[in-house]
Every structure is written in structure tokens, then in C-alpha cells.
Enzyme design. Structure first.
Site, mmCIF file in Angstrom:
data_model
loop_
_atom_site.group_PDB
_atom_site.id
_atom_site.type_symbol
_atom_site.label_atom_id
_atom_site.label_comp_id
_atom_site.label_asym_id
_atom_site.label_seq_id
_atom_site.Cartn_x
_atom_site.Cartn_y
_atom_site.Cartn_z
ATOM 1 C CE1 TYR A 101 -3.668 2.604 1.129
ATOM 2 C CE2 TYR A 101 -1.758 3.596 2.187
ATOM 3 C CZ TYR A 101 -3.059 3.685 1.730
ATOM 4 O OH TYR A 101 -3.749 4.864 1.860
ATOM 5 C CD GLU A 189 -5.773 4.465 -1.096
ATOM 6 O OE1 GLU A 189 -5.980 4.874 0.050
ATOM 7 O OE2 GLU A 189 -6.629 3.833 -1.753
#
Ligand code: GDP
Ligand code: MN
Length: 382
Positions: A101, A189
Site C-alpha cells: 500500500y 493512493e
């Protein structure tokens, strides 16, 4: 402004971040013809503005053209948390070794930028981090333009990354910083950031938001405006005001959305409905107000007009002159009440009262609404 995944990925790619090759489709027929071009497994992904598509069934893996077609059939038109999937991204499937992530986001409390990384990315990252915050490495800085790759490496090392992967992810993160800065992003993101079996680092997803105030610099992201069919709304666009046409009888002009909604609530409590929502925003001129008043009078359903203005930056003298001029178009003798406060209010009231226009001088919007309803008494309101 939020971007769809494929738009975000295209942006990343311009900054040298690797993305899977893929194509956009919006029909099952296209799915079939394009699926044949893929020589490996395909991921079929709904393009919607909400996250969590994987869990909602909006991301499917297909290993044959038949699979692609049935996945596309299932996904097109699918409701993903209130957002209809009208377009699909078909992509070469990645051979996933690991999912990371990585994100950059603005800390709204102080304007800093925060880089976040977790070696345990994927669909469950939020829960994983909630259960054990140590799984998230966070670094906050105030000037993204001077962030160096070695500083990012130092940050990522805390999460356990090392060797070649550390170097590659840090280099990608530095490119993400450049993208974030140059494209005026407020969010970037990548979840998952995939390490493939071949050792490549690929952005398998993209959640990107562009600063609305910078959109003038990024015209390519602004969706083609929908054609306006309503003649009143069309005229409102020419005038330069926010206007929504409605079915009631009371015309509204307000200098802010709150002031307009306030009137609508009070009307509702009195059993009346608005003929429109109209917000001038800043930049009031006599012409803008006059055009707005005339627009409302041109609507035969309008049986009364209420003007609710506050002059902070807006010059109220201009507004008053605009109302006076707009009234020249009041051929049906429709009652009108003005509530006006703020910047140069006394002079503005003087202009209105000289023309015998009902003027409310307090902050109580109810008074203005009730004054109008009283003047309308006896008139037929359907
Ligand atoms: P989101 O749920 O809306 O965030 O959608 P994602 O794009 O993140 O996809 C959801 C999940 O699908 C990811 O976390 C991956 O596990 C999986 N996924 C996405 N792309 C691929 C791929 O190319 N290959 C494989 N095997 N899985 C994928
Ligand atoms: Mn994702």
C-alpha cells in the site's frame, strides 16, 4: 475532483510509474473483440468513483474470452455502493507476488503532505492497519518538491523493506511525489502496489483526487459538460449564476446557497414551494441581479419573488439598482420582497424604498417570506 482508476493510472504512467496494459470498454460487444487481443489472463474492472470494488464484485479475473464477456455482462450496469458501472477497464492480469500500500495525502489540519506505506496492502489493508498500526509507516513533510529519494528509502526501511525492492519502491514513490506536485493532487493512493513474480513493481490500482481549485490547469480532467435543455437553466448559464428550475410558484434569488435553502425551508413550512434555486455567488453587479430578476419574471408559474442578499464582498448598492432595473420586466405585477444586509446596506435600502419596494432590514428571513406571502394573498397559487 476524483478521477476514475484508468485516468489516475494514465497520469501515473506519464511520470514513469509502471501500470498494467489495458483498454476501456463500455459494451459487451467491445469486451468480446478486445478480449481476443489479450494473450494472458484479464482483469475486468468497473470504473466508478467509489472504492471497495473488489469486495462489491466489481473486479473479476477472467482466463478466457468467454469469462471476460460474462464478467463484463455482470459488471456493466452494476450498482456499486450507489455508483453505476458504465465503463470497464480490461487489463492484463498481473502475476502477484506481494501487495503493498502506498499513498500521498494532504493533512488538512496543517497542509503538510503525508506519505504512507504498508507492506501488507490489498483489500484488507484498512483492517490490518486498524488492528496493528505498526503495519503502517507514515512520514509527514511540508515541501514535497525537496523530498529526496534517500529520505523515502529511510522511511520505507522502517516497514521492513530492503534490498532491490526497497530501492525500486522508493524510486516509484519519488515519481509519485513529482506527479502529486505537478498535477496539483490532493490524494494519490496505490493499493495494491504489486510486486510481480518477475520482480516488477506495478500500480494495480489508482485512487487520485485533483485539487478543485487547480482544475483550470487540468482541463483534460473536466468532463464534457452535459447539454442543458431547460431554457431557464440555459439562460442562467449565460447570465453566470447557479440555477436549478423547480415546479413551485415562488421565485428565489439569493447571494449564497445557504440563504436560498433557508428560504426554501421556510416556504416548505408555510406550505409553499420554490420555482427555482438561484445563487449568484460573489461578483454581484446591477446587471447580474437585473438579469436574474427578469429571468424569474419570465417564468409564468412564478407568483411571487423573494430576494435574499448579504453583502460581504458583494456591493449592495449594485444589487439594489439591479432589482430596480429588473422590475421593469414585471409586466404581471408580481409581488416582490427584498431582504438585503451588509456592505452599504443603508444606501441600498434607500434606493429600494425610493421605488416603494418592500424591504426587510433584519436577519430574520421568515419576516421576508411572510411579507411576500401576505402580499400574494388572494392570488391563485396552484
Ligand atoms: P478496489 O477494491 O476498488 O480497491 O479495487 P482494486 O483495483 O484494488 O482491486 C481489488 C483486488 O483485486 C486487489 O486488491 C487485488 O487483490 C485484485 N487484483 C487487481 N488487479 C489484479 C491483477 O492484475 N491480478 C490479480 N491476480 N489480482 C488483481
Ligand atoms: Mn484498490
Amino acid at each position: 475532483m476524483k478521477l476514475l482508476e484508468y485516468q489516475g493510472k494514465a497520469l501515473f504512467s506519464r511520470y514513469g510509474i509502471q501500470i498494467p496494459s489495458g483498454k476501456m470498454i463500455d459494451s459487451v460487444e467491445d469486451a468480446l473483440s478486445i478480449a481476443r487481443e489479450f494473450t494472458q489472463n484479464v482483469v475486468v474492472k468497473a470504473q466508478v468513483y467509489v472504492g471497495g470494488r473488489g469486495k462489491a464484485g466489481g473486479v473479476k479475473l477472467a482466463s478466457s474470452s468467454e469469462d471476460v464477456v460474462s464478467a463484463a455482462e455482470e459488471i456493466l450496469g452494476m450498482d456499486i455502493r450507489g455508483c453505476e458501472a458504465r465503463e470497464i477497464l480490461l487489463e492484463e492480469a498481473l502475476d502477484i507476488e506481494k501487495e503493498f500500500y502506498l499513498s500521498l495525502i494532504i493533512n488538512n489540519r496543517n497542509g503538510n503532505i503525508v506519505l504512507m506505506f504498508s507492506p501488507l496492502g490489498g483489500m484488507d489493508v484498512e483492517e490490518i492497519v486498524r488492528n496493528n498500526p505498526k503495519n503502517l509507516t507514515r512520514w509527514e513533510f511540508d515541501d514535497i518538491s525537496v523530498v529526496r529519494e534517500y529520505q523515502i528509502r529511510n522511511c520505507l526501511r522502517k516497514s521492513g523493506l530492503q534490498g532491490e525492492i526497497l530501492v525500486k519502491v522508493a524510486s516509484l514513490a519519488r515519481r509519485l511525489c513529482t506527479c502529486f506536485e505537478k498535477e496539483d493532487l490532493t490524494l494519490a493512493e496505490i493499493n495494491p502496489l504489486v510486486v510481480t513474480k518477475a520482480g516488477e513493481i506495478v500500480a494495480a490500482d489508482a485512487k487520485v483526487e485533483v485539487d478543485d481549485n487547480a482544475l483550470f490547469r487540468h482541463k483534460e480532467f473536466i468532463n464534457v459538460p452535459v447539454e442543458i435543455f431547460d431554457p431557464y437553466e440555459k439562460r442562467a448559464e449565460e447570465i453566470g449564476i447557479s440555477y436549478v428550475h423547480m415546479e413551485g410558484n415562488i421565485g428565489i434569488i439569493a447571494s449564497g446557497a445557504g440563504l436560498a435553502m433557508n428560504i426554501m425551508d421556510i416556504l416548505d413550512s408555510r406550505g409553499f414551494t420554490a420555482a427555482n434555486f438561484l445563487e449568484t455567488g460573489g461578483g454581484i453587479t446591477a446587471k447580474l441581479i437585473s438579469d436574474s430578476v427578469k429571468l424569474l419574471f419570465s417564468n409564468p408559474k412564478v407568483k411571487g419573488v423573494i430576494v435574499n442578499l448579504y453583502g460581504g464582498v458583494n456591493p449592495m448598492i449594485e444589487a439594489a439598482r439591479g432589482v430596480v432595473d429588473g422590475l421593469k420586466a414585471n409586466t404581471r405585477n408580481i409581488p416582490l420582497v427584498v431582504k438585503l444586509l451588509g456592505n452599504q446596506q443603508e444606501e441600498a435600502w434607500g434606493i429600494l424604498e425610493e421605488k416603494r419596494i418592500s424591504t426587510v432590514k433584519t436577519v430574520h428571513t421568515e419576516k421576508a417570506v411572510d411579507a411576500l406571502l401576505e402580499k400574494m394573498e388572494g392570488r391563485i397559487v396552484e
